[in-house]
Motif scaffolding. Structure first.
Motif, mmCIF file in Angstrom:
data_model
loop_
_atom_site.group_PDB
_atom_site.id
_atom_site.type_symbol
_atom_site.label_atom_id
_atom_site.label_comp_id
_atom_site.label_asym_id
_atom_site.label_seq_id
_atom_site.Cartn_x
_atom_site.Cartn_y
_atom_site.Cartn_z
ATOM 1 N N GLU A 13 -20.983 11.810 24.905
ATOM 2 C CA GLU A 13 -22.139 10.904 24.952
ATOM 3 C C GLU A 13 -22.353 10.217 23.602
ATOM 4 O O GLU A 13 -22.622 9.010 23.539
ATOM 5 C CB GLU A 13 -23.407 11.651 25.374
ATOM 6 C CG GLU A 13 -24.632 10.746 25.474
ATOM 7 C CD GLU A 13 -25.590 11.196 26.569
ATOM 8 O OE1 GLU A 13 -25.278 11.020 27.752
ATOM 9 O OE2 GLU A 13 -26.655 11.742 26.236
ATOM 10 N N PHE A 16 -19.889 7.483 23.302
ATOM 11 C CA PHE A 16 -20.242 6.377 24.181
ATOM 12 C C PHE A 16 -21.221 5.430 23.478
ATOM 13 O O PHE A 16 -21.008 4.210 23.428
ATOM 14 C CB PHE A 16 -20.857 6.920 25.481
ATOM 15 C CG PHE A 16 -21.385 5.857 26.407
ATOM 16 C CD1 PHE A 16 -20.533 5.200 27.288
ATOM 17 C CD2 PHE A 16 -22.729 5.514 26.416
ATOM 18 C CE1 PHE A 16 -21.012 4.216 28.159
ATOM 19 C CE2 PHE A 16 -23.211 4.536 27.275
ATOM 20 C CZ PHE A 16 -22.355 3.889 28.142
ATOM 21 N N MET A 28 -14.864 2.724 23.527
ATOM 22 C CA MET A 28 -15.619 2.893 24.776
ATOM 23 C C MET A 28 -14.729 3.477 25.870
ATOM 24 O O MET A 28 -15.098 4.444 26.539
ATOM 25 C CB MET A 28 -16.158 1.526 25.215
ATOM 26 C CG MET A 28 -16.736 1.474 26.620
ATOM 27 S SD MET A 28 -18.080 2.647 26.895
ATOM 28 C CE MET A 28 -19.410 1.895 25.968
ATOM 29 N N VAL A 31 -13.840 7.136 26.057
ATOM 30 C CA VAL A 31 -14.856 8.079 26.535
ATOM 31 C C VAL A 31 -14.718 8.328 28.033
ATOM 32 O O VAL A 31 -15.079 9.391 28.533
ATOM 33 C CB VAL A 31 -16.267 7.525 26.223
ATOM 34 C CG1 VAL A 31 -17.343 8.419 26.807
ATOM 35 C CG2 VAL A 31 -16.464 7.366 24.717
ATOM 36 N N TRP A 32 -14.181 7.340 28.748
ATOM 37 C CA TRP A 32 -14.147 7.431 30.213
ATOM 38 C C TRP A 32 -12.941 8.244 30.688
ATOM 39 O O TRP A 32 -11.866 8.205 30.090
ATOM 40 C CB TRP A 32 -14.072 6.026 30.824
ATOM 41 C CG TRP A 32 -15.355 5.262 30.711
ATOM 42 C CD1 TRP A 32 -15.792 4.556 29.629
ATOM 43 C CD2 TRP A 32 -16.384 5.152 31.700
ATOM 44 N NE1 TRP A 32 -17.026 4.005 29.892
ATOM 45 C CE2 TRP A 32 -17.411 4.352 31.141
ATOM 46 C CE3 TRP A 32 -16.534 5.643 32.997
ATOM 47 C CZ2 TRP A 32 -18.578 4.043 31.861
ATOM 48 C CZ3 TRP A 32 -17.689 5.331 33.697
ATOM 49 C CH2 TRP A 32 -18.692 4.542 33.131
ATOM 50 N N CYS A 40 -19.612 2.709 37.226
ATOM 51 C CA CYS A 40 -20.472 2.163 36.173
ATOM 52 C C CYS A 40 -21.407 1.124 36.782
ATOM 53 O O CYS A 40 -20.953 0.213 37.483
ATOM 54 C CB CYS A 40 -19.604 1.521 35.080
ATOM 55 S SG CYS A 40 -20.537 0.904 33.662
ATOM 56 N N TRP A 58 -17.018 -4.039 30.190
ATOM 57 C CA TRP A 58 -17.358 -3.785 28.785
ATOM 58 C C TRP A 58 -16.751 -4.866 27.890
ATOM 59 O O TRP A 58 -17.373 -5.283 26.898
ATOM 60 C CB TRP A 58 -16.897 -2.398 28.347
ATOM 61 C CG TRP A 58 -17.724 -1.295 28.930
ATOM 62 C CD1 TRP A 58 -17.326 -0.352 29.833
ATOM 63 C CD2 TRP A 58 -19.111 -1.015 28.667
ATOM 64 N NE1 TRP A 58 -18.366 0.489 30.141
ATOM 65 C CE2 TRP A 58 -19.473 0.113 29.447
ATOM 66 C CE3 TRP A 58 -20.090 -1.614 27.857
ATOM 67 C CZ2 TRP A 58 -20.766 0.646 29.431
ATOM 68 C CZ3 TRP A 58 -21.374 -1.074 27.855
ATOM 69 C CH2 TRP A 58 -21.698 0.045 28.631
ATOM 70 N N ASN A 108 -25.994 9.534 32.945
ATOM 71 C CA ASN A 108 -24.612 9.671 32.482
ATOM 72 C C ASN A 108 -24.046 10.988 33.001
ATOM 73 O O ASN A 108 -24.664 12.032 32.826
ATOM 74 C CB ASN A 108 -24.557 9.670 30.958
ATOM 75 C CG ASN A 108 -25.066 8.372 30.363
ATOM 76 O OD1 ASN A 108 -24.841 7.300 30.915
ATOM 77 N ND2 ASN A 108 -25.768 8.459 29.243
ATOM 78 N N TYR A 110 -20.669 13.518 32.983
ATOM 79 C CA TYR A 110 -19.434 13.852 32.263
ATOM 80 C C TYR A 110 -18.694 14.936 33.030
ATOM 81 O O TYR A 110 -19.314 15.812 33.642
ATOM 82 C CB TYR A 110 -19.754 14.347 30.855
ATOM 83 C CG TYR A 110 -20.567 13.350 30.085
ATOM 84 C CD1 TYR A 110 -19.947 12.330 29.372
ATOM 85 C CD2 TYR A 110 -21.954 13.383 30.120
ATOM 86 C CE1 TYR A 110 -20.692 11.375 28.699
ATOM 87 C CE2 TYR A 110 -22.712 12.433 29.449
ATOM 88 C CZ TYR A 110 -22.076 11.428 28.744
ATOM 89 O OH TYR A 110 -22.817 10.478 28.086
ATOM 90 N N MET A 119 -16.609 10.749 30.390
ATOM 91 C CA MET A 119 -17.625 10.147 31.254
ATOM 92 C C MET A 119 -17.023 9.774 32.605
ATOM 93 O O MET A 119 -15.921 9.230 32.670
ATOM 94 C CB MET A 119 -18.177 8.904 30.568
ATOM 95 C CG MET A 119 -19.202 8.148 31.387
ATOM 96 S SD MET A 119 -19.954 6.795 30.420
ATOM 97 C CE MET A 119 -21.370 7.622 29.695
ATOM 98 N N HIS A 122 -21.795 6.129 34.644
ATOM 99 C CA HIS A 122 -22.868 5.585 33.805
ATOM 100 C C HIS A 122 -23.676 4.658 34.705
ATOM 101 O O HIS A 122 -23.174 3.630 35.145
ATOM 102 C CB HIS A 122 -22.283 4.812 32.614
ATOM 103 C CG HIS A 122 -23.312 4.076 31.805
ATOM 104 N ND1 HIS A 122 -24.258 4.726 31.038
ATOM 105 C CD2 HIS A 122 -23.555 2.750 31.645
ATOM 106 C CE1 HIS A 122 -25.024 3.817 30.438
ATOM 107 N NE2 HIS A 122 -24.634 2.617 30.794
#
Lengths: 146, 146
Positions: A13, A16, A28, A31-32, A40, A58, A108, A110, A119, A122
């Motif tokens: 987090e 992120f 970014m 993180v996914w 998302c 993004w 969020n 995870y 993640m 989101h």
């Protein structure tokens, strides 16, 4: 893809929101989860799913934006062995613009993967612009429910 | 509180939408975990947390509404041992009103408790009113990421 390993959901987090502040697309996407089931929802946006749709969104946001600082508050965290769910308030401050922007509410989620916590969801939506103070926490009427 | 037991997260989700259609407050609250950490975001609403705030919000919604039929589509489900996350599109039809209403995007999180699966998070937000067709699923550019 990135080999970054986040030992806890909170580490993911933090990364992120750091990537969001920096407009850092690779940071970014690191993180996914590398999974086609990721989801998302940007504020007032459609649901996006899968790496390609999420990455593109993004990229568009980072290309358009002025950078903003974001702080997270009022986190409610629920954890289990493989999944963690964080509900947070996102508070944005646009650089050079003193006006407050409306709080964004985010859920969020995870997942613990072989490559650490990533993640998978989101979901963000604008809180009502005329932010009311949080409803008072009533300790509740006597529980007469059946 | 209700002693209803949902053997799977999907059973809890079915009960959630049935209670929503019927405007059934006790049925609705039987779906939620008896936990102060539960979180509910209604479309364009503040984050609510805890049994009292969540119950009050549904009571208000059920008192105000005309009943609507709701169908759920495009579910993406991610499960682990103790938690399950469902992302769905909620499609409402108001009785006696043929006009389509905008789709609502929802993230629903369920937890396996001693009393079966219960909802712990419901985050709903309106999809853009001018619903675009879902973004085409691109099979992606060659992966040249580093």
């Amino acid at each position: 893809m990135s080999g970054k390993i986040f030992p806890t959901a909170q580490d993911a987090e933090n990364a992120f929101y750091e990537a969001l502040e920096r407009g850092d697309l690779e940071g970014m996407m690191a993180v996914w989860a590398e999974d086609e089931e990721i989801v998302c929802v940007h504020p007032a946006g459609q649901r996006l799913s899968g790496q390609d749709e999420v990455r593109e969104s993004w990229a568009r946001i980072f290309a358009a934006g002025p950078r903003a600082r974001v702080t997270v508050s009022q986190q409610v965290a629920i954890g289990a062995m493989m999944l963690a769910v964080h509900s947070v308030h996102e508070n944005f401050v646009v650089e050079g613009d003193p006006r407050p922007t409306p709080t964004v509410l985010a859920t969020n989620v995870y997942m613990r993967t072989a490559a650490g916590w990533r993640m998978i969801v989101h979901h963000a939506s604008p809180a009502p612009a005329q932010a009311e103070p949080a409803a008072p926490t009533r300790k509740g009427p006597p529980k007469t429910l059946h």
